[in-house]
Design an enzyme around this catalytic site. Structure first.
Site, short mmCIF file in Angstrom:
data_model
loop_
_atom_site.label_atom_id
_atom_site.label_comp_id
_atom_site.label_asym_id
_atom_site.label_seq_id
_atom_site.Cartn_x
_atom_site.Cartn_y
_atom_site.Cartn_z
CE LYS A 90 -4.05 -2.05 0.49
NZ LYS A 90 -5.13 -1.95 -0.52
CD GLU B 12 2.71 10.03 -1.68
OE1 GLU B 12 2.44 9.53 -2.80
OE2 GLU B 12 2.75 11.25 -1.46
CG ASN B 13 7.75 7.42 -2.93
OD1 ASN B 13 7.19 6.70 -3.75
ND2 ASN B 13 7.73 8.76 -3.02
NE ARG B 14 6.37 0.10 1.93
CZ ARG B 14 5.12 0.19 1.46
NH1 ARG B 14 4.59 1.37 1.26
NH2 ARG B 14 4.43 -0.90 1.18
CG LEU B 15 11.38 8.04 1.56
CD1 LEU B 15 11.66 9.28 0.73
CD2 LEU B 15 12.69 7.44 2.09
#
Length: 238
Positions: free
Chosen positions: A23, A204-207
């Site tokens: 997700k 977002e973007n796993r950050l």
């Protein structure tokens, strides 16, 4: 059920592939400048938001302990109180977790608030709450839960479900509805005094945003681990 190429079956298999499950978290970020002065105040804010958003049992938390042989163990329990001193849960002192904590009071807690893309991660030490505090809470439990605390030898091996049902029926016959049920001597609460409390917000973007309160040494702040000076905040890489 499927064609020769395995269409529907193949699609179902692909949908169950954990590596393909992801997700994109698009929640508002977590900023150091917006944090509360201490972790318990910040926890109160997030807990209120989780409850307001209708999360199922937002007080459910994973408690991890370590046995005498070094083997870790985790289970889900329900948080029953939190304040400046820490997090309180109740259990059978003779259970696996009770035996672990007798030998090593270090504990980790995890609140997995997935719908909010949030986690709260806690490390600390557990100590039994005073008997009078246990008794006050025990009186608020439903009658059936009070009976269950007597009937279940938590973590012990039992021959089958019938054993539990008979034990419950026996206690219930002696302590029917309306009759006071005393607190079992083997049952009570633990208070986890936090040493670190991490607030994890998915981005977002796993950050992801990861802000961790670290309790300073004795003499640098509140010895109870409360919301007074004595904490530093650090940002962790995701």
């Amino acid at each position: 059920m499927t064609d020769r190429e395995g269409g529907p079956a193949r699609a179902a298999s692909a949908s169950l592939n954990p590596a393909a499950m992801r997700k994109q978290y698009r929640r508002e970020g977590l900023d150091e400048r917006a944090l509360a002065a201490g972790p318990m105040e910040q926890f109160a804010r997030w807990f209120a938001e989780a409850a307001r958003d209708g999360l199922y049992e937002p007080n459910a938390m994973i408690v991890s302990t370590v046995a005498a042989d070094g083997a870790p163990d985790s289970r889900t329990v329900l948080l029953k109180q939190y304040d400046r001193r820490g997090f309180v849960f109740y259990t059978n002192y003779s259970s696996r977790k009770g035996a672990d904590l007798d030998g090593d009071p270090r504990v980790a807690l995890l609140f997995p608030w997935h719908p909010l893309a949030r986690q709260v991660r806690v490390t600390g030490t557990a100590a039994k709450v005073p008997p009078e505090e246990t008794a006050a809470y025990f009186r608020t439990r439903p009658h059936g839960s009070q009976i269950g605390a007597w009937a279940s030898d938590q973590s012990a091996v039992v021959p089958g479900r019938d054993t539990l049902d008979r034990a419950y029926a026996d206690v219930a016959a002696r302590r029917p509805e309306g009759v006071e049920v005393p607190v079992p001597p083997h049952w009570g609460g633990y208070r986890v005094t936090p040493h670190t409390v991490e607030f994890w917000q998915g981005r977002e973007n796993r950050l992801h945003d990861r802000l961790r309160y670290v309790r300073l040494g004795d003499g640098d702040g509140d010895a109870t681990g409360g919301d007074t000076p004595g904490w530093r905040v650090e940002r962790l890489a995701p």
